[in-house]
Design a protein around this motif. Structure first.
Motif, PDB file in Angstrom:
ATOM      1  N   ILE A   1      -6.428  -4.520   3.083  1.00  0.00           N
ATOM      2  CA  ILE A   1      -6.458  -4.133   1.668  1.00  0.00           C
ATOM      3  C   ILE A   1      -5.370  -4.871   0.894  1.00  0.00           C
ATOM      4  CG2 ILE A   1      -6.280  -2.204   0.045  1.00  0.00           C
ATOM      5  CD1 ILE A   1      -7.482  -0.439   2.231  1.00  0.00           C
ATOM      6  N   TYR A   2      -4.216  -5.096   1.539  1.00  0.00           N
ATOM      7  CA  TYR A   2      -3.188  -5.921   0.900  1.00  0.00           C
ATOM      8  C   TYR A   2      -3.750  -7.308   0.588  1.00  0.00           C
ATOM      9  CZ  TYR A   2       0.444  -2.607   2.496  1.00  0.00           C
ATOM     10  OH  TYR A   2       1.226  -1.506   2.723  1.00  0.00           O
ATOM     11  N   ALA A   3      -4.510  -7.853   1.525  1.00  0.00           N
ATOM     12  CA  ALA A   3      -5.073  -9.195   1.336  1.00  0.00           C
ATOM     13  C   ALA A   3      -6.082  -9.213   0.200  1.00  0.00           C
ATOM     14  CB  ALA A   3      -5.725  -9.678   2.638  1.00  0.00           C
ATOM     15  N   TRP A   4      -6.904  -8.169   0.114  1.00  0.00           N
ATOM     16  CA  TRP A   4      -7.867  -8.091  -0.992  1.00  0.00           C
ATOM     17  C   TRP A   4      -7.151  -7.833  -2.321  1.00  0.00           C
ATOM     18  CZ3 TRP A   4     -11.186  -4.202   2.187  1.00  0.00           C
ATOM     19  CH2 TRP A   4     -12.078  -4.907   3.015  1.00  0.00           C
ATOM     20  N   ASN A   5      -6.165  -6.950  -2.295  1.00  0.00           N
ATOM     21  CA  ASN A   5      -5.369  -6.584  -3.460  1.00  0.00           C
ATOM     22  C   ASN A   5      -6.239  -6.252  -4.676  1.00  0.00           C
ATOM     23  OD1 ASN A   5      -2.947  -6.033  -4.759  1.00  0.00           O
ATOM     24  ND2 ASN A   5      -2.735  -8.128  -5.533  1.00  0.00           N
ATOM     25  N   PRO A   6      -7.068  -5.223  -4.587  1.00  0.00           N
ATOM     26  CA  PRO A   6      -7.992  -4.905  -5.686  1.00  0.00           C
ATOM     27  C   PRO A   6      -7.278  -4.458  -6.963  1.00  0.00           C
ATOM     28  CG  PRO A   6      -7.931  -3.132  -4.081  1.00  0.00           C
ATOM     29  CD  PRO A   6      -7.156  -4.267  -3.473  1.00  0.00           C
TER      30      PRO A   6
ATOM     31  N   ASP B   1      -2.827  10.971  -4.246  1.00  0.00           N
ATOM     32  CA  ASP B   1      -2.359  10.737  -2.880  1.00  0.00           C
ATOM     33  C   ASP B   1      -1.915   9.291  -2.694  1.00  0.00           C
ATOM     34  OD1 ASP B   1      -2.913  13.372  -2.163  1.00  0.00           O
ATOM     35  OD2 ASP B   1      -4.992  12.889  -1.677  1.00  0.00           O
ATOM     36  N   LEU B   2      -2.626   8.358  -3.335  1.00  0.00           N
ATOM     37  CA  LEU B   2      -2.251   6.947  -3.247  1.00  0.00           C
ATOM     38  C   LEU B   2      -1.182   6.602  -4.273  1.00  0.00           C
ATOM     39  CD1 LEU B   2      -5.742   5.206  -2.785  1.00  0.00           C
ATOM     40  CD2 LEU B   2      -4.344   6.438  -1.120  1.00  0.00           C
ATOM     41  N   LEU B   3      -1.350   7.104  -5.482  1.00  0.00           N
ATOM     42  CA  LEU B   3      -0.436   6.771  -6.564  1.00  0.00           C
ATOM     43  C   LEU B   3       0.976   7.296  -6.314  1.00  0.00           C
ATOM     44  CD1 LEU B   3      -2.799   7.518  -9.597  1.00  0.00           C
ATOM     45  CD2 LEU B   3      -2.102   5.262  -8.763  1.00  0.00           C
ATOM     46  N   GLU B   4       1.072   8.441  -5.657  1.00  0.00           N
ATOM     47  CA  GLU B   4       2.371   9.072  -5.438  1.00  0.00           C
ATOM     48  C   GLU B   4       2.868   8.931  -4.001  1.00  0.00           C
ATOM     49  OE1 GLU B   4       2.016  13.093  -6.807  1.00  0.00           O
ATOM     50  OE2 GLU B   4       1.171  12.483  -8.743  1.00  0.00           O
TER      51      GLU B   4
ATOM     52  N   ASP C   1       1.623   2.734   3.024  1.00  0.00           N
ATOM     53  CA  ASP C   1       2.284   2.323   1.783  1.00  0.00           C
ATOM     54  C   ASP C   1       1.283   1.601   0.883  1.00  0.00           C
ATOM     55  OD1 ASP C   1       3.905   1.500  -0.253  1.00  0.00           O
ATOM     56  OD2 ASP C   1       5.038   0.037   0.929  1.00  0.00           O
ATOM     57  N   TRP C   2       0.740   2.334  -0.055  1.00  0.00           N
ATOM     58  CA  TRP C   2      -0.237   1.768  -0.989  1.00  0.00           C
ATOM     59  C   TRP C   2       0.436   1.165  -2.221  1.00  0.00           C
ATOM     60  CZ3 TRP C   2      -5.658   1.899  -0.353  1.00  0.00           C
ATOM     61  CH2 TRP C   2      -6.104   2.574   0.800  1.00  0.00           C
ATOM     62  N   SER C   3       1.735   1.277  -2.331  1.00  0.00           N
ATOM     63  CA  SER C   3       2.430   0.871  -3.561  1.00  0.00           C
ATOM     64  C   SER C   3       2.392  -0.631  -3.803  1.00  0.00           C
ATOM     65  CB  SER C   3       3.890   1.339  -3.507  1.00  0.00           C
ATOM     66  OG  SER C   3       4.610   0.676  -2.474  1.00  0.00           O
TER      67      SER C   3
END
Length: 375
Positions: A263-268, A283-286, A293-295
Motif C-alpha cells: 500500500i505504501y508503494a501504491w500510495n493512494p 482507525d486509520l486516520l488516528e 502505520d498508515w500515516s
C-alpha cells in the motif's frame, strides 16, 4: 439473461460468500431442456444456464451465500415478507440497515439453516422454502439443496466482463422480475441507474487521466490482515465509473490479502472502506490499528479515508441504492464537479423510489454506518 447497456455495480468468502471474481463453475446436475409445468408452475433459466421449475406464485424464499440478493427481491417486489430464510451475514447487514425500518418483515427471516458456515438440510426443510437462491459457484450447496427436492436458482456474483458497476445488479433484477412477474419497480431502477451514469459521464468525460484521483478499496481489514480489491470486482467498477484510477487494478484480480508495504508503494490519494470490515476511517486516520502505520499514505495525510455507506444494503456490492453510490463516490473523487448535497439526494431517492420518508438521523446512519453492520 441478456443485459445490454444497463448502467454500470460487490464478495467473498465473507462478502457474497459469494462475490468471488471467478464465477464460471457449473453444478454437476443437469436439468431437462424441455421442462414440463402445470398452470401453477413456471420455468426460469438461472444465471448458470439451468432451467428451474418454480411455482407461479412465490411466497417463501431462502437466500444462501449470495448475500445481497434479499435486497434485490425487495427492489423488484416492494416486499420482504417472502424472504423466510437468509444467511446470518445477510441478516446482520439487514438488521443494521434502513431496510429494517422500511420493510421490517426482513427481520423475521430464519438463519438457523446455516451451521458452521454450511447449509444444514434438516433445518432448511423446516423453513420449507419454495425456492433457494444460491451463489453460482457454490456447486456443493446447489447439489445438496437440489437433491433435497428444493428448487435452486443460481446467481452469478459479478459480471466480470462488464465495465459498468450496475450490470450485475441489473441482471439479478431482471431475473427476479421474471420469477415474480413484477416489472414496474425494476424498470424504474434500470432507468434511474442509466440516467445517473449518463450525468456522471458527461462531467467526467473531459478529465485527463492525470486529473483523476488514485484510489483503493479496503475490503477486509484488522490488525492482522489487509485485503484489497482489484480488477473484475465491484470496487474497480465503481472507481472506473466515477472518475478514479484503481491503484490495485494492475496487480490484483478479485480480492487479495496484501501487506502495508504494498500500500505504501501504491500510495493512494483516497481509501474507501467497505462494510464487510469493522474498520472505520478514524482507525486509520488516528493510528488506532496496532502494528500498522498508515500515516505515511497520502490518503491518510490528506484525510481522504471514507467508509462506504449502507442503505437498504451495503453500497459496495450490487444493491438497490446503486444510483446513490455512483453519486456519492463521484463526489468524493471530484467534489469540484459534483456539488450536490448527498443528504438531499438520498432523501429524494428514498421518497421517490421506496416511498419512504427518511428522518435526518436515518440519512446520517446511511452515510456513516456503524461497525456493527460488519460483524
Amino acid at each position: 439473461m441478456k443485459t445490454k447497456n444497463l448502467l454500470a455495480a460487490t464478495a467473498l468468502t465473507v462478502l457474497l460468500a459469494g462475490c468471488s471474481s471467478d464465477d464460471k463453475a457449473t453444478p454437476k446436475q443437469e436439468t431437462t431442456k424441455e421442462a414440463k409445468t402445470t398452470v401453477e408452475e413456471q420455468v426460469v433459466t438461472d444465471q448458470i444456464g439451468r432451467e428451474v421449475t418454480l411455482p407461479k406464485e412465490i411466497d417463501s424464499v431462502v437466500v444462501g451465500g449470495i448475500l445481497p440478493y434479499y435486497s434485490t427481491w425487495y427492489v423488484a417486489t416492494n416486499s420482504t415478507k417472502e424472504i423466510v430464510g437468509m444467511h446470518p451475514n445477510s441478516y446482520n447487514a439487514a438488521e443494521n440497515s434502513i431496510l429494517a425500518k422500511i420493510s421490517p418483515d426482513i427481520l423475521r427471516a430464519d438463519t438457523s439453516f446455516v451451521k458452521n458456515g454450511e447449509v444444514n438440510i434438516e433445518e432448511l426443510m423446516k423453513i420449507n422454502p419454495q425456492v433457494y437462491i444460491e451463489h453460482a459457484n457454490d456447486e456443493a450447496t446447489i447439489d445438496k439443496v437440489t437433491e433435497a427436492g428444493i428448487p435452486v436458482v443460481g446467481i452469478q456474483a459479478i459480471d466480470a466482463a462488464a465495465a459498468e458497476p450496475l450490470a450485475t445488479f441489473n441482471s439479478w433484477l431482471e431475473l427476479t422480475s421474471q420469477m415474480t412477474g413484477t416489472v414496474e419497480r425494476a424498470n424504474r431502477f434500470l432507468a434511474e441507474g442509466k440516467k445517473v451514469q449518463a450525468q456522471l459521464d458527461e462531467k467526467l468525460k473531459p478529465l485527463a487521466e492525470k486529473d483523476k484521483p488514485r484510489a483503493m478499496v479496503l475490503f477486509m481489514h484488522d490488525d492482522k490482515t489487509i485485503t484489497v480489491t482489484g480488477r473484475n470486482f465491484f470496487g474497480n467498477q465503481w472507481l472506473n465509473a466515477t472518475g478514479a484510477v484503481d491503484v490495485a487494478e494492475k496487480d490484483i484480480q478479485g480480492k487479495k490479502e496484501v501487506n502495508l508495504e504494498q500500500i505504501y508503494a501504491w500510495n493512494p490519494d483516497i481509501i474507501y472502506i467497505t462494510n464487510f470490515t469493522q474498520t472505520q476511517p478514524q482507525d486509520l486516520l488516528e493510528g488506532k490499528v496496532e502494528g500498522q502505520d498508515w500515516s505515511q499514505i497520502k490518503a491518510v495525510q490528506d484525510g481522504k479515508v471514507y467508509k462506504i455507506p449502507l442503505g437498504i444494503y451495503r453500497w459496495s456490492p450490487p444493491n438497490g441504492d446503486a444510483p446513490l453510490m455512483l453519486k456519492w463516490m463521484a463526489q468524493q473523487n471530484h467534489p469540484q464537479l459534483f456539488d450536490y448535497k448527498m443528504e438531499d439526494e438520498i432523501t429524494t431517492y428514498y421518497k421517490d423510489f421506496y416511498e419512504y420518508d427518511l428522518a435526518a438521523d436515518d440519512v446520517q446512519d446511511i452515510l456513516h454506518p456503524s461497525s456493527a453492520a460488519a460483524k
